[in-house]
Motif scaffolding. Structure first.
Motif, mmCIF file in Angstrom:
data_model
loop_
_atom_site.group_PDB
_atom_site.id
_atom_site.type_symbol
_atom_site.label_atom_id
_atom_site.label_comp_id
_atom_site.label_asym_id
_atom_site.label_seq_id
_atom_site.Cartn_x
_atom_site.Cartn_y
_atom_site.Cartn_z
ATOM 1 N N ASP A 189 0.995 -1.351 0.071
ATOM 2 C CA ASP A 189 -0.233 -0.061 0.017
ATOM 3 C C ASP A 189 0.774 1.219 0.017
ATOM 4 N N GLY A 190 2.085 1.130 -0.129
ATOM 5 C CA GLY A 190 3.154 2.222 -0.156
ATOM 6 C C GLY A 190 3.816 2.708 1.089
ATOM 7 N N GLN A 191 3.628 1.705 2.514
ATOM 8 C CA GLN A 191 4.305 2.404 3.500
ATOM 9 C C GLN A 191 5.709 1.939 3.599
ATOM 10 N N THR A 192 6.460 3.018 4.209
ATOM 11 C CA THR A 192 7.980 2.454 4.473
ATOM 12 C C THR A 192 8.020 1.669 5.591
ATOM 13 N N ILE A 193 8.702 0.477 5.919
ATOM 14 C CA ILE A 193 8.606 -0.125 6.918
ATOM 15 C C ILE A 193 10.152 -0.593 7.188
ATOM 16 N N LEU A 194 10.428 -0.663 8.538
ATOM 17 C CA LEU A 194 11.770 -0.905 9.023
ATOM 18 C C LEU A 194 11.804 -1.843 10.053
ATOM 19 N N VAL A 195 12.253 -3.225 9.997
ATOM 20 C CA VAL A 195 11.933 -4.202 11.011
ATOM 21 C C VAL A 195 13.517 -4.489 11.633
ATOM 22 N N VAL A 196 13.426 -4.262 12.951
ATOM 23 C CA VAL A 196 14.724 -4.698 13.482
ATOM 24 C C VAL A 196 14.607 -5.856 14.114
ATOM 25 N N THR A 197 15.448 -6.972 13.715
ATOM 26 C CA THR A 197 15.216 -8.204 14.279
ATOM 27 C C THR A 197 16.664 -9.059 14.338
ATOM 28 N N HIS A 198 16.524 -10.020 14.929
ATOM 29 C CA HIS A 198 17.778 -10.822 14.998
ATOM 30 C C HIS A 198 17.588 -12.270 14.473
ATOM 31 N N GLU A 199 15.916 -12.487 14.042
ATOM 32 C CA GLU A 199 15.867 -13.664 13.655
ATOM 33 C C GLU A 199 15.847 -13.716 11.887
ATOM 34 N N LYS A 200 16.574 -14.656 11.486
ATOM 35 C CA LYS A 200 16.911 -14.780 9.953
ATOM 36 C C LYS A 200 15.352 -14.832 9.296
ATOM 37 N N LYS A 201 14.501 -15.579 9.779
ATOM 38 C CA LYS A 201 13.344 -15.712 9.060
ATOM 39 C C LYS A 201 12.501 -14.619 8.830
ATOM 40 N N VAL A 202 12.604 -13.484 9.726
ATOM 41 C CA VAL A 202 12.029 -12.207 9.583
ATOM 42 C C VAL A 202 12.461 -11.598 8.623
ATOM 43 N N ALA A 203 13.965 -11.414 8.724
ATOM 44 C CA ALA A 203 14.666 -10.658 7.921
ATOM 45 C C ALA A 203 14.719 -10.928 6.388
ATOM 46 N N GLU A 204 14.408 -12.298 6.198
ATOM 47 C CA GLU A 204 14.334 -12.803 4.589
ATOM 48 C C GLU A 204 13.029 -12.047 4.096
ATOM 49 N N ARG A 205 12.249 -11.652 4.811
ATOM 50 C CA ARG A 205 10.850 -11.234 4.136
ATOM 51 C C ARG A 205 11.298 -9.956 3.728
ATOM 52 N N ALA A 206 12.264 -9.057 4.346
ATOM 53 C CA ALA A 206 12.264 -7.840 3.841
ATOM 54 C C ALA A 206 12.948 -7.665 2.487
ATOM 55 N N HIS A 207 13.008 -6.591 1.832
ATOM 56 C CA HIS A 207 13.753 -6.555 0.486
ATOM 57 C C HIS A 207 14.947 -6.043 0.667
ATOM 58 N N ARG A 208 15.421 -5.526 1.846
ATOM 59 C CA ARG A 208 16.835 -5.077 1.810
ATOM 60 C C ARG A 208 17.152 -5.257 3.421
ATOM 61 N N VAL A 209 18.432 -5.933 3.554
ATOM 62 C CA VAL A 209 18.581 -6.243 4.773
ATOM 63 C C VAL A 209 19.992 -5.453 5.261
ATOM 64 N N VAL A 210 19.951 -4.616 6.403
ATOM 65 C CA VAL A 210 21.423 -4.168 6.868
ATOM 66 C C VAL A 210 21.645 -4.886 8.077
ATOM 67 N N ALA A 211 23.050 -5.411 7.910
ATOM 68 C CA ALA A 211 23.612 -6.003 9.398
ATOM 69 C C ALA A 211 24.571 -5.107 9.966
ATOM 70 N N ILE A 212 24.289 -5.282 11.151
ATOM 71 C CA ILE A 212 24.978 -4.369 12.096
ATOM 72 C C ILE A 212 25.979 -5.416 12.925
ATOM 73 N N MET A 213 27.154 -4.771 12.923
ATOM 74 C CA MET A 213 28.019 -5.740 13.739
ATOM 75 C C MET A 213 29.072 -4.603 14.435
ATOM 76 N N ASP A 214 29.274 -4.808 15.899
ATOM 77 C CA ASP A 214 30.078 -3.905 16.497
ATOM 78 C C ASP A 214 29.728 -2.449 16.430
ATOM 79 N N GLY A 215 28.848 -2.000 16.202
ATOM 80 C CA GLY A 215 28.366 -0.783 16.028
ATOM 81 C C GLY A 215 28.582 -0.127 14.572
ATOM 82 N N ARG A 216 28.849 -0.985 13.623
ATOM 83 C CA ARG A 216 29.029 -0.232 12.315
ATOM 84 C C ARG A 216 28.207 -1.295 11.223
ATOM 85 N N VAL A 217 27.765 -0.494 10.161
ATOM 86 C CA VAL A 217 27.318 -1.443 9.035
ATOM 87 C C VAL A 217 28.155 -2.426 8.617
ATOM 88 N N ALA A 218 27.728 -3.702 8.789
ATOM 89 C CA ALA A 218 28.708 -4.780 8.274
ATOM 90 C C ALA A 218 28.418 -5.155 6.668
#
Lengths: 227, 406
Positions: free
Chosen positions: A191-220
């Motif tokens: 419907d046009g909504q921007t969605i940002l999901v914070v998760t540690h679950e792989k299954k949940v992250a897989e559903r998104a179109h873009r995955v940003v991984a954070i490690m030690d305070g930086r974008v990995a």
């Protein structure tokens, strides 16, 4: 561009020692993206979410939301932005236990000064859109986990925010119910909504179109997987 | 956030903890109940003293040897050594005081009254000259009063107070009967209208006879009292001045000597009562203020507990866009509502207490509107003052910490 951060840094001092929860994060999010932020606990993803959600201010760097620099605004201005631009969805739902679903949903409108009648009307509409209209008068403890999260999503949507910020939205749900919630996110995204999901679950992250991984305070890593 | 919304939230929160809310405002309830009761009783007593205890009609003052209120034994002895006020003084005053409409005279003592084998002790026996100004509301209910001629001829006639008549004659008709006042025979010609009691003392256990007859029996050594009714309220001071001059001349007082007689009006008594009531009021106010402070501290304490319990709620509200002032007002309104609720309950209980006092004692204790308004303003302020600290603490909570609170 909906979100743009430059050198976003959060530093804490613990016992005279400096700890970087987040270090020089540059991140851009377009309108209508469906993005996941992942990382193990302690990686700094919660800190990033708090900063993006205007619940906290960075020690250094800038944060542009809708092209407005918001990183150094005073508390009350941040409250206004949270109220109008951001819809929060929490792992533990965070509904007011003594209030009905309807009242929970209309709560953000109370703080934007919308009249009682309009509040009720709009809250009913949003509850309808998440298929919870028939439970409007129920209290949270009379609802199942999935139903509670639907009410929480309705609350996040009510002020037509630029961004839905969901923190482990399926963390307290069984996998079937969690799947329903994720499908609801997909529908909102369509419907046009921007969605940002914070998760540690792989299954949940897989559903998104873009995955940003954070490690030690930086974008990995920053991976686009579909769309 | 409009006030109404805050009030709704507050009432819901207070209702969820009914018992705790009531216990919290117990201090307020008791304080307000006391202040309402004390103020109502004082106000009731004010009019009671003015109308009944003083008992003097409008524009009436009395010349007598001793003042109404004697506060020490030394004073009492001093007054006893003063010159008696006599019928000669009465004649002189009647001739000289132009600002007076009526001038009466009376003396009284206590005696045993007997009718056949029945008797009553310690009857207030009054020798009255005409017209009768005191008691102010004196009226004959049955029979008649003695006439001027009968007074001049010292006729042994009496008018009985209603209680005395009932005790001596029960249901029989007292008119025309012969009774004995300390063994001297008198004929009953009338019965007075019932006057009720003042501070529990019946005003109807009395009889009246002509002053001349009284002096014939009890002697002329007593000092009489001379009640004087001025023509109008405005002529009261003039009438008093004229009387004072007559008395001072008759007593040959030098300009630097003080009066050796008293000119008393209702004000003498009401002023005295006002002094007492003021002292009572000040003491009560002090105690009430103290208990309100204690009550306020309790409210503050419970509000701090409430803020802690609802840390997560505050976090949620803040995440959803509540500003500091929204949270501040929410808790401030809750504290004020709590405190005012206690005040309202206190007013209601105070009202019940007043009704109880009125039913059980002769003291009128009408609930006074100003005391209710004052009480509610006070509890409102208590809630405001003691709510500020907890509300401010809630307002300044960090949303992230608050959301994380378990």
């Amino acid at each position: 561009m909906l979100i743009r951060t430059e050198g976003l840094t959060k530093r804490y001092e613990v016992g005279g020692e400096e700890i970087y929860a987040l270090r020089d994060v540059d991140l851009s999010v377009q309108r209508n993206e469906y993005m996941a932020i992942t990382g193990p606990s302690g990686s700094g993803k919660s800190t990033l979410m708090n900063l993006l959600g205007c619940l906290d201010t960075p020690s250094r760097g800038s944060y542009f939301l809708n092209d407005h620099e918001v990183s150094q605004l005073p508390d009350d201005r941040l409250a206004e932005i949270r109220n109008k631009e951001i819809g929060f969805v929490f792992q533990t739902f965070n509904l007011l236990p003594r209030a009905s679903a309807l009242h929970n949903v209309e709560l953000p409108l109370v703080y934007s000064g919308v009249s009682r009648e309009e509040r009720k009307e709009r809250a009913m509409q949003v509850l309808k859109s998440v298929e919870m209209a028939d439970r409007a008068s129920h209290r949270p403890n009379e609802l199942s986990g999935g139903q509670r999260q639907r009410v929480a999503i309705a609350r996040a949507l009510i002020n037509r925010p630029s961004l839905i910020l969901a923190d482990e939205p399926t963390g307290n749900l069984d996998s079937k119910t969690g799947d329903e919630i994720l499908r609801l996110f997909e529908k909102l995204h369509t419907d046009g909504q921007t969605i940002l999901v914070v998760t540690h679950e792989k299954k949940v992250a897989e559903r998104a179109h873009r995955v940003v991984a954070i490690m030690d305070g930086r974008v990995a890593s920053d991976i686009r997987q579909k769309g | 956030m409009p006030i109404l919304e805050g009030l709704r939230i507050a009432l819901r929160a207070l209702w969820a903890n009914k018992l705790r809310s009531i216990l919290t405002v117990l201090g307020n309830i008791i304080a307000i109940m006391s202040i309402i009761a004390v103020m109502s009783v004082i106000q009731g007593m004010n009019s009671y003293v003015e109308n009944k205890v003083a008992g003097l009609g409008a524009n009436v003052f009395v010349v007598q040897r001793t003042p109404f209120i004697v506060t020490s034994h030394d004073d009492f002895e001093k007054y006893q050594k003063r010159r008696r006020i006599t019928l000669d003084d009465l004649a002189e005053i009647r001739g000289a005081v132009s600002a007076a409409r009526f001038i009466g005279a009376y003396d009284s003592s206590s005696a045993k009254v007997r009718y056949k084998e029945r008797y009553v002790d310690q009857v207030d026996v009054q020798g009255q000259d005409l017209p009768i100004l005191l008691p102010a509301n004196f009226e004959v209910a049955k029979g008649r009063l003695f006439s001027r001629t009968e007074v001049d001829r010292s006729r042994p006639l009496v008018v009985l107070g209603s209680e005395l008549a009932d005790k001596l004659f029960e249901k029989a008709d007292p008119l025309g009967k012969e009774i004995r006042v300390a063994d001297t025979p008198y004929t009953v010609i009338g019965v007075a209208k019932e006057q009720g009691s003042v501070l529990g003392v019946s005003q109807d256990k009395m009889l009246m006879m002509p002053l001349t007859a009284y002096q014939k029996q009890f002697g002329t050594l007593g000092s009489i009292s001379i009640p004087i009714e001025a023509i109008s309220k405005e002529s009261m001071p003039a009438a008093k001045d004229e009387t004072r001059v007559v008395m001072r001349v008759r007593h040959r007082l030098k300009p630097n000597q003080e009066d050796d007689f008293a000119l008393e009006s209702s004000e003498s008594l009401t002023d005295f009562w006002k002094q007492i009531s003021q002292a009572i009021f000040m003491t009560a106010s002090g105690l009430v203020a103290l208990s309100l402070v204690v009550g306020g501290v309790v409210i503050m304490n419970i509000m701090l507990v409430s803020v802690t319990e609802r840390t997560r709620e505050i976090g949620i509200r803040k995440a959803l866009g509540a500003k500091r002032r929204h949270v501040l007002w929410q808790f401030l309104i809750e504290a004020i509502t709590l405190s005012t609720l206690g005040g309202v309950i206190g007013v209601l209980l105070g009202w019940v207490l007043c009704a109880g006092i009125q039913a059980a004692t002769p003291i009128p204790a009408a609930l006074s509107l100003p005391s209710v308004v004052l009480a509610l303003v006070i509890v409102f302020m208590v809630g405001l003052i003691f709510g500020i600290y907890p509300a401010n603490r809630a307002a300044r909570l960090d949303p992230i910490e608050a959301l994380r609170y378990e």
